[in-house]
Scaffold this active site. Structure first.
Site: not given
Ligand code: F6P
Length: 550
Positions: A210, A216, A270-271, A356, A387, A509
């Site tokens: 965005k 990254e 974003g999310r 977030e 398990h 960041k």
């Protein structure tokens, strides 16, 4: 407003004092209609809340609390396009992305007034659909004239988790030739692993960011571009790179033609963006019609959330029960356990969505909250979790409210029936065992060695929700996503926090930018961190220099 000073809050607090006495065995025994009464339907989802440790009185008190917090008004303001994300001065309109063609949703553009966004949303989706159809039909050709076989989505957080979740979830709906890979981690093994068996001539990169500033993503995209141009020359970028972003200038500067950019808007977080152009790689894989079907599923839940009274509103009720446990009953975590391998990325997706959004310690007015907010959300697909960590769910000292998700039919029509029957049986068995356990008397009556009775006793009374749907279709996936989105908002509204910013990610960041330079300067830099961080930077530099000497 400090919600914790209200009488509605006081009432829920008072009820929570007897939380330990709320026993599921008794609640079911006393009320034969409980299962039916506390099971709700929205779209294709049947949501059974009856194994939650709540009574009618608890629900009523929680609904009153939500009313006091102004939940309905807040939902209205969000869906109307008001700038409810005040700390970023933005509207929050992911619901506009799935609104029908004729809807009118006017985003508040501050001094520029209000603009109906529905037209631009549908125009953009039309462009996405055209582009995806060309890729799917083999008409979008790479620079050597070969059609695209592999789409590599480069993005992180919301620009990765949504499309990668949905790509896995909708495996049964994928195109026969096209494959997608999702690269997010700046650890080069992620990108290089994804590219290792790909042919640059048939690979298309979707750089999804965005902001187009995320280090990254830009680092991975730059390496991917080198991988491509080393093989096919600089001219290849135009046919092999497209972007999804809100920043056209940054996209152009990176070297991607604006004509190959699909727009995002600042009113989509974003999310909350899987339903935006961030879903481009997903749409390429499953086709525009299935993508639209996912949006229609979301819209069903949006309408329910916006219009259903709170005492019948599934998303609101599930969110309020989450507040009940986290804030009033002191349960710090919540597990989401899909009994579906196709939903194996769902919990990771929800971790960003929920944590977030609601991992916040101050209210809208900047005052610190005096109560617990966002729970720690975790989980794994069943039956694998059974398990490993289910031992703790059944007999540990911490009570973990769980969400079970299960489907009547498997994803693929040729799936062996025996597998699916066992999968569903295990899911239902877990909800039963957690809720009702096995008492000491029952264990002893079964002839267990008396010394082992305490070890083999299950206390039960461990709460859960079960969500059941006919099958994991695109619409059902959309319904599930929207159900959790709206639960997230519900919690945030009661806590009085802004569920739509994420300032908490910023410090790390900016420190990483400084440290990245300090790790690579040729001479020892002056370090101004704490002693531990200074020593770690120095240690890293020593290890690297020793390695280059040997
Ligand atoms: O740093 C957190 C975050 O901003 C998330 O909220 C977002 O989904 C992710 O980074 C990726 O951001 P972008 O799409 O701008 O690269």
């Amino acid at each position: 407003m400090d919600i914790s000073t209200t009488s509605e809050w006081g009432r829920v607090s008072a009820l929570a004092e007897s939380f330990a006495d709320l026993d599921l065995r008794c609640l079911f025994a006393e009320d034969p209609g409980r299962a039916e009464r506390l099971t709700f339907r929205v779209g294709d989802l049947v949501v059974d809340l009856s194994k939650q440790r709540v009574t009618g009185e608890t629900v009523e008190a929680l609904v009153a609390l939500a009313d006091r917090a102004g939940l309905s008004q807040r939902v209205e303001a969000m869906m109307r396009g008001d700038r409810i994300n005040t700390t970023e001065d933005r509207a929050v309109l992911h619901t506009a992305l799935r609104a029908g063609q004729g809807a009118v949703i006017e985003v508040d553009e501050g001094s520029a007034g209000r603009t109906n966004v529905v037209g631009q949303v549908h125009d953009l989706r039309g462009r996405m659909a055209d582009f995806c159809a060309r890729v799917r039909d083999g008409d979008w050709l790479g620079c050597t004239g070969a059609p695209i076989d592999n789409v590599v989505n480069i993005g992180i957080g919301g620009s990765d988790l949504g499309p990668s979740l949905a790509y896995e979830a909708l495996a049964a709906y994928r195109h026969g030739r096209l494959r997608c890979r999702f690269v997010s981690n700046v650890d080069s093994h992620d990108l290089l692993g994804a590219l290792s068996d790909l042919d640059p001539a048939t690979t298309l990169f979707v750089v999804a960011s965005k902001t187009f500033t995320t280090s990254e993503t830009l680092t991975n995209a730059a390496t991917a571009r080198r991988w491509l141009t080393d093989a096919l020359g600089d001219g290849a970028v135009a046919r092999h790179f497209v972007a999804v972003s809100a920043d056209a200038a940054a996209v152009t500067e990176f070297g991607i033609d604006e004509a190959n950019m699909f727009e995002m808007w600042d009113w989509v977080g974003g999310r909350y963006s899987v339903d935006s152009a961030v879903g481009l790689s997903l749409m390429a894989a499953v086709g525009a019609e299935n993508f639209e079907e996912m949006l229609r599923g979301m819209c069903i839940v949006d309408r329910h959330f916006a219009s259903e009274p709170l005492h019948r509103n599934v998303a609101a009720l599930a969110g309020l029960i989450a507040v009940w446990y986290r804030t009033f009953c002191g349960l710090p975590t919540r597990a989401v356990l899909p009994y579906s391998q196709a939903l194996r990325r769902f919990t990771a997706y929800l971790q960003q969505l929920d944590m977030e959004s609601n991992g916040k310690r101050v209210r809208f007015d900047g005052e610190a909250v005096s109560y617990e907010t966002g729970p720690i959300l975790w989980g794994e697909p069943g039956t694998n979790g059974q398990h490993s960590f289910h031992q703790l769910l059944h007999q540990g000292t911490t009570v973990v409210p769980c969400d079970f998700i299960v489907f009547a039919d498997p994803d693929f029509s040729d799936a062996p029936a025996e597998h699916h029957r066992l999968l569903v049986a295990n899911c239902l068995a877990q909800t039963e065992a957690l809720a009702f356990g096995r008492s000491e008397a029952e264990v002893a009556a079964a002839g267990v060695d008396p010394g082992l009775v305490p070890h083999r006793t299950f206390p039960g009374n461990r709460p859960s929700t079960t969500i059941m749907a006919p099958r994991l279709t695109p619409s059902v996936l959309g319904q599930l996503i929207a159900l959790y989105e709206h639960q997230t908002l519900t919690q945030g509204v009661v806590w009085g926090i802004n569920s739509f910013d994420q300032w908490g990610v910023e410090l790390g960041k900016s420190l990483a930018t400084t440290i990245a330079d300090e790790l690579s300067t040729p001479t020892q830099p002056t370090l101004n961190h704490d002693p531990s961080t200074n020593a770690l930077i120095t240690r890293y530099r020593q290890l690297r220099s020793q390695r280059s000497v040997t």
